[in-house]
Design a protein around this motif. Sequence first.
Motif, PDB file in Angstrom:
ATOM      1  N   ASP A 113       0.828  -1.201   0.000  1.00 37.07           N
ATOM      2  CA  ASP A 113       0.000   0.000   0.000  1.00 37.07           C
ATOM      3  C   ASP A 113       0.866   1.255   0.000  1.00 37.07           C
ATOM      4  O   ASP A 113       1.783   1.388   0.821  1.00 37.07           O
ATOM      5  CB  ASP A 113      -0.909   0.018   1.230  1.00 37.07           C
TER       6      ASP A 113
ATOM      7  N   THR B  76      -9.149   9.142  10.258  1.00 31.92           N
ATOM      8  CA  THR B  76     -10.165   8.114  10.025  1.00 31.92           C
ATOM      9  C   THR B  76      -9.776   7.204   8.874  1.00 31.92           C
ATOM     10  O   THR B  76      -9.885   5.970   8.962  1.00 31.92           O
ATOM     11  CB  THR B  76     -11.528   8.768   9.729  1.00 31.92           C
TER      12      THR B  76
ATOM     13  N   ASP C 182      -7.018   4.672   9.733  1.00 33.06           N
ATOM     14  CA  ASP C 182      -7.526   3.540  10.510  1.00 33.06           C
ATOM     15  C   ASP C 182      -8.177   2.511   9.600  1.00 33.06           C
ATOM     16  O   ASP C 182      -8.039   1.290   9.806  1.00 33.06           O
ATOM     17  CB  ASP C 182      -8.532   4.025  11.559  1.00 33.06           C
ATOM     18  N   ASP C 183      -8.883   2.980   8.573  1.00 30.02           N
ATOM     19  CA  ASP C 183      -9.504   2.058   7.624  1.00 30.02           C
ATOM     20  C   ASP C 183      -8.444   1.304   6.823  1.00 30.02           C
ATOM     21  O   ASP C 183      -8.556   0.089   6.607  1.00 30.02           O
ATOM     22  CB  ASP C 183     -10.421   2.822   6.661  1.00 30.02           C
TER      23      ASP C 183
ATOM     24  N   ALA D  40      -5.399   0.656   7.712  1.00 31.73           N
ATOM     25  CA  ALA D  40      -4.653  -0.253   8.590  1.00 31.73           C
ATOM     26  C   ALA D  40      -5.284  -1.640   8.624  1.00 31.73           C
ATOM     27  O   ALA D  40      -4.580  -2.649   8.804  1.00 31.73           O
ATOM     28  CB  ALA D  40      -4.585   0.322  10.000  1.00 31.73           C
ATOM     29  N   ARG D  41      -6.574  -1.722   8.443  1.00 33.30           N
ATOM     30  CA  ARG D  41      -7.266  -3.011   8.505  1.00 33.30           C
ATOM     31  C   ARG D  41      -6.979  -3.889   7.294  1.00 33.30           C
ATOM     32  O   ARG D  41      -7.205  -5.108   7.351  1.00 33.30           O
ATOM     33  CB  ARG D  41      -8.781  -2.786   8.638  1.00 33.30           C
ATOM     34  N   ILE D  42      -6.495  -3.303   6.189  1.00 34.13           N
ATOM     35  CA  ILE D  42      -6.314  -4.087   4.969  1.00 34.13           C
ATOM     36  C   ILE D  42      -4.856  -4.207   4.536  1.00 34.13           C
ATOM     37  O   ILE D  42      -4.561  -4.858   3.534  1.00 34.13           O
ATOM     38  CB  ILE D  42      -7.139  -3.499   3.805  1.00 34.13           C
TER      39      ILE D  42
ATOM     40  N   GLU E  26      -1.365  -5.584   3.945  1.00 36.99           N
ATOM     41  CA  GLU E  26      -0.897  -6.973   3.887  1.00 36.99           C
ATOM     42  C   GLU E  26       0.635  -7.024   3.982  1.00 36.99           C
ATOM     43  O   GLU E  26       1.187  -7.243   5.051  1.00 36.99           O
ATOM     44  CB  GLU E  26      -1.380  -7.616   2.589  1.00 36.99           C
TER      45      GLU E  26
ATOM     46  N   LEU F 251      -0.075   3.911  12.869  1.00 32.90           N
ATOM     47  CA  LEU F 251      -0.193   2.925  11.804  1.00 32.90           C
ATOM     48  C   LEU F 251       0.844   1.811  11.977  1.00 32.90           C
ATOM     49  O   LEU F 251       0.548   0.630  11.775  1.00 32.90           O
ATOM     50  CB  LEU F 251      -0.007   3.612  10.447  1.00 32.90           C
TER      51      LEU F 251
ATOM     52  N   ARG G  51      -0.160  -0.725  14.527  1.00 30.56           N
ATOM     53  CA  ARG G  51      -1.228  -1.621  14.092  1.00 30.56           C
ATOM     54  C   ARG G  51      -0.783  -2.581  13.001  1.00 30.56           C
ATOM     55  O   ARG G  51      -1.248  -3.723  12.949  1.00 30.56           O
ATOM     56  CB  ARG G  51      -2.420  -0.807  13.603  1.00 30.56           C
ATOM     57  N   CYS G  52       0.121  -2.114  12.106  1.00 29.78           N
ATOM     58  CA  CYS G  52       0.494  -2.921  10.934  1.00 29.78           C
ATOM     59  C   CYS G  52       1.888  -3.524  11.020  1.00 29.78           C
ATOM     60  O   CYS G  52       2.153  -4.554  10.405  1.00 29.78           O
ATOM     61  CB  CYS G  52       0.421  -2.069   9.669  1.00 29.78           C
TER      62      CYS G  52
END
Length: 329
Positions: free
Chosen positions: A67, A114, A117-118, A120-122, A124, A140, A143-144
């Motif tokens: 990303d 915001t 955060d979105d 960070a969920r995807i 890879e 970030l 979380r990642c």
Amino acid sequence: MEAKKPTLEDVGRVAGVSRATASRVITGGARVSTRTRDRVWHAVEQLGYHPDLAARALAKGRTDVIDLIIIDEDATQVGSNPYYSRVVSGILSALAGTETQMRTHVIDEPDAPTRLDDVARIVEVGALLINVPPELAARLTARCGRVVSLGRSALGVASVEAENVLGARSAVEHLYRTGRRKVVAVHGKPNNSCATGRRRGFHSASMDAGHEPIGAEGGFCLEAGVAGTHQLLAEHPDLDGIFAACDLTAMGVLRALSESGRRVPDDVALVGFDDSFLASVATPAMTSVRQPVEKMAAMATRALLANETGPSWQRVEPAPLQIRRSSAA
């Protein structure tokens, strides 16, 4: 007859490693030594090896993704900024021959917390960050894990950057060395680490030359160069040298100088930062500090693929001055 396409076995044979090791290097799997990785990539280039990405993604049931996250004050202008296209070029060069693809997120500044955060969920394989504030980059990373900032960031966030301070110093020293007597600057944004480093270099070189550091606040955009230059000309009409925080800003400086009837380099000398294609196509051709953007982006990408990043992963690349007509003595 059609020439036989090189295989992964061929890559391993030329590199002197097993097929499995060659696969791990190309797909960014388990950690391997730098020497082995370099041999494998050299073999890939030598043979012209290209894996069947679609078939491998289908076999695994997924496609690996890196990303690229860009935060900009005006996301609609991202496509016109040569820095971003150079980053993309560097990433794609590092992904060539792998099964990994690039996914880009362009985020407006107000939406950044915001949206990040979105994202960070995807994430890879990992994420490359441009203009992400240190506190958000740290969040970030927490979380990642696998994150690299293009530009120095918060403590614990991996980063790669150019020698911003030394590069700016060399630009200002060059202007004074070629006979300029009052050198000013159009700076980048105060909260950007690259802009901050260039500001420090300008300040220290000005002080060492016995001059008060004079600058206008700006940003990495053409409009900032125009506005900052008009401000500086109004306040300091005797200026004869300008250091711009980036080439895009420098193009705005050129426009403003032309609008005010000042000639470059006869009346005012100009130096930019980046040494992008803008520097060579400007009229006159523009002196600029070379920032190896493609190399830095490729370096960060390969580190993410090889899972080599971490809190202590920091890289700094030289930023030499490329002298052209805009700063002629």
